[in-house]
Enzyme design. Structure first.
Site, mmCIF file in Angstrom:
data_model
loop_
_atom_site.group_PDB
_atom_site.id
_atom_site.type_symbol
_atom_site.label_atom_id
_atom_site.label_comp_id
_atom_site.label_asym_id
_atom_site.label_seq_id
_atom_site.Cartn_x
_atom_site.Cartn_y
_atom_site.Cartn_z
ATOM 1 N N SER A 47 0.989 -1.184 -0.138
ATOM 2 C CA SER A 47 -0.028 -0.065 0.000
ATOM 3 C C SER A 47 0.701 1.126 -0.023
ATOM 4 O O SER A 47 0.474 2.395 -0.506
ATOM 5 C CB SER A 47 -0.872 -0.069 1.179
ATOM 6 O OG SER A 47 -0.228 -0.033 2.586
ATOM 7 N N ASP A 338 -3.439 7.840 8.221
ATOM 8 C CA ASP A 338 -4.217 7.056 8.932
ATOM 9 C C ASP A 338 -3.515 6.186 10.007
ATOM 10 O O ASP A 338 -2.471 6.625 10.575
ATOM 11 C CB ASP A 338 -4.978 6.033 7.950
ATOM 12 C CG ASP A 338 -4.088 5.360 7.127
ATOM 13 O OD1 ASP A 338 -2.834 5.159 7.354
ATOM 14 O OD2 ASP A 338 -4.398 4.784 6.032
ATOM 15 N N HIS A 341 -0.274 4.616 7.403
ATOM 16 C CA HIS A 341 0.417 5.320 6.014
ATOM 17 C C HIS A 341 0.781 6.849 6.187
ATOM 18 O O HIS A 341 0.003 7.401 7.038
ATOM 19 C CB HIS A 341 -0.351 5.183 4.898
ATOM 20 C CG HIS A 341 -0.958 3.888 4.806
ATOM 21 N ND1 HIS A 341 -2.057 3.328 5.177
ATOM 22 C CD2 HIS A 341 -0.204 2.858 4.108
ATOM 23 C CE1 HIS A 341 -2.054 1.968 4.740
ATOM 24 N NE2 HIS A 341 -1.094 1.565 4.043
#
Length: 374
Positions: A47, A338, A341
């Protein structure tokens, strides 16, 4: 008396010449600016470098295709796990590439759109095929490489008019993965597993080395290996042990062990890949330094997420932002967007150092700018 060759036969022979003679196709690339001599980037990983591949996976829980993700990104929510650009976008800016690197699973990623590279990264995925199953459907690193080989290479040769082995040395191959193999694999099963951390890490590194060699055999020559971030300092991990102050060192020790192996791999694997050049980017150190001294780096909050995170009790993951949830107003001074990240502001620091730092503790043995100019 010699017989004349029929005109139709001559026409047939000439029409076959391009297939019978060696190809003189030119893959010469013009400079993209700043001395860089690359066409673009092929990106593999999780991600942290995903540009929206999971958007097109029906059964994946690891998606960032909704607000507040992309609140500061020019195209809005795009599947990037940040408020704005990720490190790949920012490296592309540094290299003066003309476009964002498109996500492989996007149906429009074909034809002329792939000539500056393709992003295959998938949120929640890992080096190991079974990593990420907790998040539903993900694309493992092995599958990402198969997608590159089976789909993109055929299209790329058609677009550039030459063999991929001629063109691929003019691309950067960026690999950013490994963190999920600890967070969503080893650390979740450590209590019931008899495999030691050292054995797990050694096997993980060996698997990655085979995957890098596969990319090399397909034509890759310039590699950028991103270390795993200090996940033990992430809000997601620290929330699991609220009575403890500071980063969870057991998690950081695990990823630090992998990062040490990864840096060593740069030297170990190079003789086995003649003509290749590899760069290790110590994103762990860059982000850890910001967390240790946020004020000195123009950052403030080092421990809480900028967005409202959807808890497990609310049906969320404890990692991702709540859909339509609130965000902090000072996003440029927050470290985490978040539960895991980094914000675009942190990604800017990381990309800038990866591209131009001369500190071997940050980039080894050279920086990305030098790699792009080789």
């Amino acid at each position: 008396m010699a017989r004349k060759t029929p005109p139709r036969l001559l026409l047939s022979i000439f029409s076959l010449l391009p297939y019978l003679l060696p190809c003189n196709c030119s893959c010469k690339v013009a400079e993209t600016g700043g001395g860089a001599t690359i066409r673009g980037m092929f990106v593999f990983g999780s991600s942290l470098v995903d540009s929206g591949n999971n958007n097109f996976l029906k059964n994946s829980l690891a998606k960032a295709d909704y607000l507040p993700y992309g609140i500061d990104f020019p195209l809005g929510p795009s599947g990037r796990f940040s408020n704005g650009k990720n490190v790949i976008d920012l490296l592309g800016d540094q290299l003066q590439l003309p476009n964002y690197i498109p996500a492989f699973t996007n149906p429009s990623t074909k034809g002329s759109r792939i000539v500056h590279g393709v992003n295959y990264a998938s949120g929640a995925s890992g080096i190991l095929d079974d990593t990420g199953s907790i998040a539903g459907q993900v694309i493992s690193l092995s599958q990402q490489i198969r997608n590159f080989e089976d789909v993109t290479l055929v299209d790329l040769e058609e677009q550039l008019g030459c063999k991929s082995t001629e063109s691929l040395p003019e691309y950067l191959f960026v690999v950013g993965t490994g963190g999920n193999d600890y967070s969503f694999n080893y650390l979740l099963s450590a209590a019931s597993s008899n495999v030691s951390l050292e054995t797990f890490t050694a096997n993980l590194t060996t698997t990655l080395s085979h995957q890098l060699k596969r990319l090399y055999s397909l034509g890759g020559r310039r590699f950028v290996l991103m270390s795993v971030n200090p996940n033990g300092c992430s809000p997601m991990v620290m929330a699991r042990q609220p009575m403890r102050k500071g980063c969870i060192q057991s998690v950081n020790r695990a990823v630090s062990l992998f990062n040490g192996y990864l840096k060593s791999l740069v030297d170990i694997i190079k003789p086995e890949m003649p003509g290749s050049n590899l760069v290790y980017v110590n994103s762990y150190k860059v982000i850890r330094d910001i967390i240790k001294n946020p004020d000195s780096k123009d950052f403030g909050d080092a421990s809480t997420p900028c967005c409202e995170v959807a808890s497990i009790e609310e049906g969320g993951t404890g990692v991702l932002c709540k859909k339509g949830g609130s965000t902090c107003t000072n996003r440029s001074t927050h470290i985490f967007f978040d539960g895991l990240h980094p914000t675009e502001a942190v990604n800017v620091v990381l990309a800038t150092k990866a591209y131009a730092s001369n500190l071997k503790a940050v980039v080894y043995p050279i920086n990305v700018k030098q790699l792009a100019s080789i």
